[in-house]
Motif scaffolding. Structure first.
Motif, PDB file in Angstrom:
ATOM      1  N   UNK A 276     -31.667  -9.994  50.225  1.00 20.73           N
ATOM      2  CA  UNK A 276     -30.749  -8.885  49.926  1.00 20.73           C
ATOM      3  C   UNK A 276     -29.843  -9.270  48.757  1.00 20.73           C
ATOM      4  N   UNK A 277     -30.314  -9.038  47.561  1.00 14.30           N
ATOM      5  CA  UNK A 277     -29.614  -9.504  46.361  1.00 14.30           C
ATOM      6  C   UNK A 277     -28.995  -8.334  45.599  1.00 14.30           C
ATOM      7  N   UNK A 278     -27.885  -8.606  44.943  1.00 13.86           N
ATOM      8  CA  UNK A 278     -27.290  -7.624  44.052  1.00 13.86           C
ATOM      9  C   UNK A 278     -25.986  -7.017  44.524  1.00 13.86           C
ATOM     10  N   UNK A 279     -25.452  -7.484  45.643  1.00 16.68           N
ATOM     11  CA  UNK A 279     -24.202  -6.923  46.144  1.00 16.68           C
ATOM     12  C   UNK A 279     -23.048  -7.082  45.161  1.00 16.68           C
ATOM     13  N   UNK A 280     -22.918  -8.300  44.625  1.00 14.27           N
ATOM     14  CA  UNK A 280     -21.813  -8.568  43.701  1.00 14.27           C
ATOM     15  C   UNK A 280     -21.897  -7.746  42.436  1.00 14.27           C
ATOM     16  N   UNK A 281     -23.088  -7.667  41.859  1.00 14.19           N
ATOM     17  CA  UNK A 281     -23.269  -6.890  40.633  1.00 14.19           C
ATOM     18  C   UNK A 281     -23.032  -5.400  40.870  1.00 14.19           C
ATOM     19  N   UNK A 282     -23.449  -4.926  42.049  1.00 10.91           N
ATOM     20  CA  UNK A 282     -23.235  -3.528  42.414  1.00 10.91           C
ATOM     21  C   UNK A 282     -21.744  -3.208  42.429  1.00 10.91           C
ATOM     22  N   UNK A 283     -20.951  -4.115  42.993  1.00 12.38           N
ATOM     23  CA  UNK A 283     -19.506  -3.905  43.066  1.00 12.38           C
ATOM     24  C   UNK A 283     -18.860  -4.001  41.690  1.00 12.38           C
ATOM     25  N   UNK A 284     -19.247  -5.002  40.916  1.00 13.78           N
ATOM     26  CA  UNK A 284     -18.658  -5.195  39.601  1.00 13.78           C
ATOM     27  C   UNK A 284     -18.951  -4.024  38.675  1.00 13.78           C
ATOM     28  N   UNK A 285     -20.123  -3.420  38.822  1.00 14.18           N
ATOM     29  CA  UNK A 285     -20.469  -2.255  38.001  1.00 14.18           C
ATOM     30  C   UNK A 285     -19.560  -1.074  38.309  1.00 14.18           C
ATOM     31  N   UNK A 286     -18.909  -1.115  39.466  1.00 14.15           N
ATOM     32  CA  UNK A 286     -17.990  -0.050  39.873  1.00 14.15           C
ATOM     33  C   UNK A 286     -16.539  -0.468  39.745  1.00 14.15           C
ATOM     34  N   UNK A 287     -16.320  -1.622  39.093  1.00 15.03           N
ATOM     35  CA  UNK A 287     -14.974  -2.106  38.882  1.00 15.03           C
ATOM     36  C   UNK A 287     -14.291  -2.596  40.148  1.00 15.03           C
ATOM     37  N   UNK A 288     -15.087  -3.018  41.118  1.00  9.72           N
ATOM     38  CA  UNK A 288     -14.552  -3.469  42.391  1.00  9.72           C
ATOM     39  C   UNK A 288     -14.856  -4.953  42.587  1.00  9.72           C
ATOM     40  N   UNK A 289     -14.127  -5.625  43.467  1.00 10.78           N
ATOM     41  CA  UNK A 289     -14.396  -7.043  43.733  1.00 10.78           C
ATOM     42  C   UNK A 289     -15.749  -7.229  44.403  1.00 10.78           C
ATOM     43  N   UNK A 290     -16.311  -8.426  44.281  1.00 15.07           N
ATOM     44  CA  UNK A 290     -17.646  -8.697  44.798  1.00 15.07           C
ATOM     45  C   UNK A 290     -17.739  -8.443  46.305  1.00 15.07           C
ATOM     46  N   UNK A 291     -16.685  -8.739  47.040  1.00 12.25           N
ATOM     47  CA  UNK A 291     -16.726  -8.542  48.484  1.00 12.25           C
ATOM     48  C   UNK A 291     -16.910  -7.072  48.858  1.00 12.25           C
ATOM     49  N   UNK A 292     -16.461  -6.169  47.997  1.00  6.89           N
ATOM     50  CA  UNK A 292     -16.693  -4.743  48.234  1.00  6.89           C
ATOM     51  C   UNK A 292     -18.197  -4.478  48.294  1.00  6.89           C
ATOM     52  N   UNK A 293     -18.943  -5.144  47.438  1.00 12.85           N
ATOM     53  CA  UNK A 293     -20.392  -5.000  47.445  1.00 12.85           C
ATOM     54  C   UNK A 293     -21.034  -5.595  48.679  1.00 12.85           C
ATOM     55  N   UNK A 294     -20.501  -6.705  49.143  1.00  9.40           N
ATOM     56  CA  UNK A 294     -21.053  -7.323  50.347  1.00  9.40           C
ATOM     57  C   UNK A 294     -20.841  -6.424  51.568  1.00  9.40           C
ATOM     58  N   UNK A 295     -19.704  -5.758  51.632  1.00  6.90           N
ATOM     59  CA  UNK A 295     -19.463  -4.827  52.738  1.00  6.90           C
ATOM     60  C   UNK A 295     -20.434  -3.646  52.658  1.00  6.90           C
ATOM     61  N   UNK A 296     -20.681  -3.165  51.455  1.00  6.05           N
ATOM     62  CA  UNK A 296     -21.646  -2.074  51.291  1.00  6.05           C
ATOM     63  C   UNK A 296     -23.044  -2.534  51.682  1.00  6.05           C
ATOM     64  N   UNK A 297     -23.371  -3.757  51.342  1.00  7.80           N
ATOM     65  CA  UNK A 297     -24.674  -4.308  51.698  1.00  7.80           C
ATOM     66  C   UNK A 297     -24.855  -4.450  53.195  1.00  7.80           C
ATOM     67  N   UNK A 298     -23.790  -4.830  53.897  1.00  9.96           N
ATOM     68  CA  UNK A 298     -23.862  -4.957  55.357  1.00  9.96           C
ATOM     69  C   UNK A 298     -24.155  -3.607  56.001  1.00  9.96           C
ATOM     70  N   UNK A 299     -23.552  -2.538  55.461  1.00  7.66           N
ATOM     71  CA  UNK A 299     -23.830  -1.206  56.002  1.00  7.66           C
ATOM     72  C   UNK A 299     -25.278  -0.798  55.761  1.00  7.66           C
ATOM     73  N   UNK A 300     -25.855  -1.278  54.666  1.00  7.93           N
ATOM     74  CA  UNK A 300     -27.248  -0.943  54.347  1.00  7.93           C
ATOM     75  C   UNK A 300     -28.202  -1.556  55.357  1.00  7.93           C
ATOM     76  N   UNK A 301     -27.849  -2.696  55.924  1.00  9.53           N
ATOM     77  CA  UNK A 301     -28.713  -3.350  56.897  1.00  9.53           C
ATOM     78  C   UNK A 301     -28.988  -2.419  58.070  1.00  9.53           C
ATOM     79  N   UNK A 302     -27.959  -1.704  58.515  1.00  6.87           N
ATOM     80  CA  UNK A 302     -28.144  -0.806  59.661  1.00  6.87           C
ATOM     81  C   UNK A 302     -29.206   0.251  59.359  1.00  6.87           C
ATOM     82  N   UNK A 303     -29.149   0.864  58.176  1.00  9.79           N
ATOM     83  CA  UNK A 303     -30.132   1.896  57.827  1.00  9.79           C
ATOM     84  C   UNK A 303     -31.543   1.337  57.824  1.00  9.79           C
TER      85      UNK A 303
END
Length: 243
Positions: free
Chosen positions: A20-47
């Motif tokens: 599951x790669x790309x969480x940090x880059x996903x967040x940075x592309x939105x001007x958010x900290x890397x951990x924001x991307x990791x939280x989004x990635x965790x929600x994706x696991x459920x789906x």
């Protein structure tokens, strides 16, 4: 129980493993900290877990934190460990009720006692489930796994429980973290990187690979279904020549 609108493809993968790669880059592309991307990635696991039954996937293994990830900043590592604890607390009831059996693989020695306690409890509470087997690789590295397995094997040889002449591939497999799991049929890596990053090195010897550009927080059940259908078109010979 879990439901999915997706239908299982013919000859689809029974065991899917995902880097599951790309969480940090996903967040940075939105001007958010890397951990924001990791939280989004965790929600994706459920789906993705919810999509598995409809796609004929019995086993799902996800790479959550590698032995090399300790090299990241202290703040990011601490944030990830907090996220893992929160994920377990939040998802335990849903996983248990939805027939998901959870296992963790990797070296737990370096993890804090609160986290390992939650991991043990989640494994215990879901041990009787059999709809989906979700394996979370946490502080995991393929080389580290083989080294730890070899140490355990060597101890048994030294104690006289095992003859050196009897050691073969099947013997070593029994000492791996994944000893109760089938090898992955399909390994997916998101984010456009084309490397395996020390993930399931022994187990993926004959796995099919998909390297896709999608960043993990954008990965969907529909994309998983597409990759499973693509898997069904592959001619898997395992070194043999089919007539």
């Amino acid at each position: 129980m879990l439901n999915s609108p997706h239908t299982a493809p013919d000859a689809g993968p029974r065991h899917v493993a995902i880097i599951m790669d790309g969480n940090g880059r996903w967040a940075q592309a939105r001007g958010r900290p890397r951990l924001f991307g990791h939280h989004a990635g965790a929600r994706r696991v459920r789906e993705v877990v919810e999509a598995c039954p409809g796609l004929g996937i019995k086993y799902l293994t996800v790479f959550a934190f590698s032995t090399e990830n300790w090299k990241r900043t202290q703040a990011e590592v601490a944030g990830l460990m907090s996220l893992f604890r929160r994920y377990i607390i939040k998802e335990t009831r849903t996983l248990k009720e939805n027939g998901v059996r959870v296992r963790f693989i990797g070296d737990r020695v370096r993890l804090d006692s609160k986290l390992t306690g939650l991991m043990d409890a989640l494994e215990e509470q879901t041990k009787d489930n059999d709809l989906i087997h979700l394996t979370i690789a946490l502080n995991y590295g393929g080389r580290d796994e083989v080294a730890r397995a070899t140490k355990r094997l060597a101890r048994d040889v030294a104690k006289g429980h095992l003859c050196p002449e009897d050691v073969d591939e099947e013997t070593l497999t029994r000492y791996l973290d994944t000893c109760v799991l089938p090898d992955p049929d399909l390994v997916i890596r998101t984010s456009g990187e084309a490397r395996i990053s020390n993930f399931l090195l022994w187990q993926s010897a004959y796995s099919e690979y998909e390297f896709i550009d999608t960043l993990w927080p954008d990965f969907t059940a529909a994309e998983l279904e597409r990759l499973c259908r693509n898997f069904g078109t592959r001619d898997r010979r395992f070194g043999a020549v089919l007539a």
